[in-house]
Design a protein around this motif. Structure first.
Motif, PDB file in Angstrom:
ATOM      1  N   ILE A 189      31.998  18.599  42.300  1.00  0.00           N
ATOM      2  CA  ILE A 189      30.642  18.635  42.858  1.00  0.00           C
ATOM      3  C   ILE A 189      30.402  17.394  43.705  1.00  0.00           C
ATOM      4  O   ILE A 189      30.657  16.270  43.269  1.00  0.00           O
ATOM      5  CB  ILE A 189      29.584  18.702  41.740  1.00  0.00           C
ATOM      6  N   LEU A 190      29.908  17.613  44.940  1.00  0.00           N
ATOM      7  CA  LEU A 190      29.409  16.533  45.797  1.00  0.00           C
ATOM      8  C   LEU A 190      27.887  16.580  45.689  1.00  0.00           C
ATOM      9  O   LEU A 190      27.262  17.566  46.098  1.00  0.00           O
ATOM     10  CB  LEU A 190      29.850  16.738  47.247  1.00  0.00           C
ATOM     11  N   ASP A 207      32.653   8.974  41.165  1.00  0.00           N
ATOM     12  CA  ASP A 207      32.813   8.255  42.426  1.00  0.00           C
ATOM     13  C   ASP A 207      31.474   8.230  43.154  1.00  0.00           C
ATOM     14  O   ASP A 207      30.522   8.934  42.778  1.00  0.00           O
ATOM     15  CB  ASP A 207      33.875   8.921  43.304  1.00  0.00           C
ATOM     16  N   TYR A 208      31.424   7.434  44.208  1.00  0.00           N
ATOM     17  CA  TYR A 208      30.166   7.145  44.901  1.00  0.00           C
ATOM     18  C   TYR A 208      30.465   7.017  46.381  1.00  0.00           C
ATOM     19  O   TYR A 208      31.257   6.171  46.789  1.00  0.00           O
ATOM     20  CB  TYR A 208      29.620   5.824  44.337  1.00  0.00           C
ATOM     21  N   PHE A 226      32.084   9.100  56.308  1.00  0.00           N
ATOM     22  CA  PHE A 226      33.214   9.365  57.199  1.00  0.00           C
ATOM     23  C   PHE A 226      33.964  10.550  56.617  1.00  0.00           C
ATOM     24  O   PHE A 226      34.397  10.524  55.459  1.00  0.00           O
ATOM     25  CB  PHE A 226      34.099   8.128  57.278  1.00  0.00           C
ATOM     26  N   GLU A 227      34.108  11.626  57.391  1.00  0.00           N
ATOM     27  CA  GLU A 227      34.649  12.879  56.873  1.00  0.00           C
ATOM     28  C   GLU A 227      35.999  12.694  56.190  1.00  0.00           C
ATOM     29  O   GLU A 227      36.261  13.261  55.116  1.00  0.00           O
ATOM     30  CB  GLU A 227      34.775  13.907  58.001  1.00  0.00           C
ATOM     31  N   GLN A 228      36.890  11.922  56.809  1.00  0.00           N
ATOM     32  CA  GLN A 228      38.222  11.747  56.235  1.00  0.00           C
ATOM     33  C   GLN A 228      38.164  11.019  54.894  1.00  0.00           C
ATOM     34  O   GLN A 228      38.974  11.263  54.007  1.00  0.00           O
ATOM     35  CB  GLN A 228      39.120  10.984  57.220  1.00  0.00           C
ATOM     36  N   GLU A 229      37.191  10.108  54.759  1.00  0.00           N
ATOM     37  CA  GLU A 229      37.037   9.420  53.469  1.00  0.00           C
ATOM     38  C   GLU A 229      36.587  10.407  52.402  1.00  0.00           C
ATOM     39  O   GLU A 229      37.101  10.394  51.275  1.00  0.00           O
ATOM     40  CB  GLU A 229      36.008   8.291  53.585  1.00  0.00           C
ATOM     41  N   VAL A 230      35.628  11.275  52.747  1.00  0.00           N
ATOM     42  CA  VAL A 230      35.163  12.282  51.789  1.00  0.00           C
ATOM     43  C   VAL A 230      36.317  13.173  51.359  1.00  0.00           C
ATOM     44  O   VAL A 230      36.521  13.439  50.167  1.00  0.00           O
ATOM     45  CB  VAL A 230      34.024  13.128  52.391  1.00  0.00           C
ATOM     46  N   ARG A 238      38.719  11.346  49.015  1.00  0.00           N
ATOM     47  CA  ARG A 238      38.181  11.176  47.663  1.00  0.00           C
ATOM     48  C   ARG A 238      38.170  12.507  46.899  1.00  0.00           C
ATOM     49  O   ARG A 238      38.483  12.559  45.715  1.00  0.00           O
ATOM     50  CB  ARG A 238      36.776  10.575  47.731  1.00  0.00           C
ATOM     51  N   VAL A 239      37.795  13.574  47.600  1.00  0.00           N
ATOM     52  CA  VAL A 239      37.798  14.899  46.973  1.00  0.00           C
ATOM     53  C   VAL A 239      39.209  15.263  46.512  1.00  0.00           C
ATOM     54  O   VAL A 239      39.423  15.712  45.382  1.00  0.00           O
ATOM     55  CB  VAL A 239      37.254  15.965  47.950  1.00  0.00           C
ATOM     56  N   GLN A 240      40.190  15.079  47.391  1.00  0.00           N
ATOM     57  CA  GLN A 240      41.578  15.403  47.046  1.00  0.00           C
ATOM     58  C   GLN A 240      42.059  14.573  45.858  1.00  0.00           C
ATOM     59  O   GLN A 240      42.703  15.103  44.938  1.00  0.00           O
ATOM     60  CB  GLN A 240      42.489  15.165  48.241  1.00  0.00           C
TER      61      GLN A 240
END
Length: 293
Positions: free
Chosen positions: A52-53, A103-104, A110-114, A117-119
């Protein structure tokens, strides 16, 4: 091919939802959307995501309370929650982790950071689930070993309640007594002439608190040991035997005294070893082995 991981995005800002939908969708994730904490909790009743985001600042139920509520729910508490917020303060981060977040992410993100982190958190979730499955299999093997007496032994108390059975006895009772397990007592059908089992009772002089019985089949029928020739473990052979009898995974879990997830794992191993993709195909393979020659 495994199903794609699912991610629930909870945010009340359409622009943020649009960016995350595109980024996550293009990366192969199944994306679910909720525009409030309340609607997210309602959606979880019908579809449980892998991650969940969660936006922090939302009208009504904010992210902190939404996270706290889902962490109190037994079916949802293990879902990784990543908070998203424009507030980059230590106190907010501490509050997020206290609520149960893993996580926070600070907005604007930044899309690539999201995605990274999701991966990462999905990989950690997979590792944890694999460890849980391996532990369950190990515990199941230990329980199997503890009950691996080669006789069909049943022990009851003075009220005829079953307090112990060996694995073989459990299998025979389920096979021959439709009323076994309904009330937790030694089944009444054992006394019928058409029952396929002989019941021998052993007593200890001066003791009547426990009763010791040995079961024997009147006409021995094919049993799971015949399936060992397929390259299965003893436990997998038992599971396949019950699949061939038309039992579901929850039924098999009850019969063998194991967890449903453990039985799912055994079934996966059976399919892999037999080269089967369906229960029907596995059952046919088992029935071919069990058919009298």
């Amino acid at each position: 091919m495994p199903a794609p991981a699912s991610v629930l995005v909870v945010d009340d800002t359409p622009a943020n939802i649009g960016v995350l939908l595109e980024a996550l969708g293009d990366s192969g994730y199944e994306v679910l959307v909720a525009e409030s904490g309340q609607s997210a909790l309602a959606q979880l009743e019908h579809s449980v995501p892998d991650l969940i985001l969660l936006d922090v600042m939302m009208p009504g139920l904010d992210g902190f309370e939404t996270c706290a509520r889902l962490k109190r729910h037994p079916k949802w508490r293990t879902i990784p929650v990543l908070f998203m917020t424009a507030v980059d303060e230590p106190e907010q981060k501490v509050r997020a982790f206290t609520a149960g977040a893993v996580d926070y992410i600070v907005k604007p993100f930044f899309e690539q950071e999201v995605l990274a982190r999701v991966q990462t958190h999905l990989e950690l979730l997979t590792l944890r689930r694999n460890l849980e499955d391996e532990l369950a299999l190990r515990i199941d093997a230990e329980n199997q070993l503890a009950k691996s007496l080669d006789r069909a032994v049943v022990i009851t108390d003075m009220d005829n309640e079953v307090v112990f059975t060996t694995r073989l006895a459990e299998s025979l009772l389920h096979r021959h007594c439709a009323d076994y397990g309904i009330v937790g007592k030694l089944p009444a059908s054992l006394s019928r002439a058409d029952c396929g089992l002989h019941l021998r009772r052993f007593t200890e002089p001066g003791r009547d608190d426990l009763h010791f019985f040995v079961l024997e089949e009147k006409a021995p029928s094919p049993n799971p040991s015949a399936l060992l020739q397929l390259g299965l473990t003893a436990r997998e052979a038992e599971v396949l035997w019950w699949i061939a009898q038309g039992k579901s995974n929850p039924d098999i879990a009850t019969i063998l005294g194991a967890g449903v997830r453990t039985i799912h794992k055994h079934v996966e191993n059976i399919f892999r070893k037999l080269g089967c993709e369906t229960r029907a195909a596995a059952a046919v393979t088992a029935q071919d082995m069990l058919r009298p020659s």
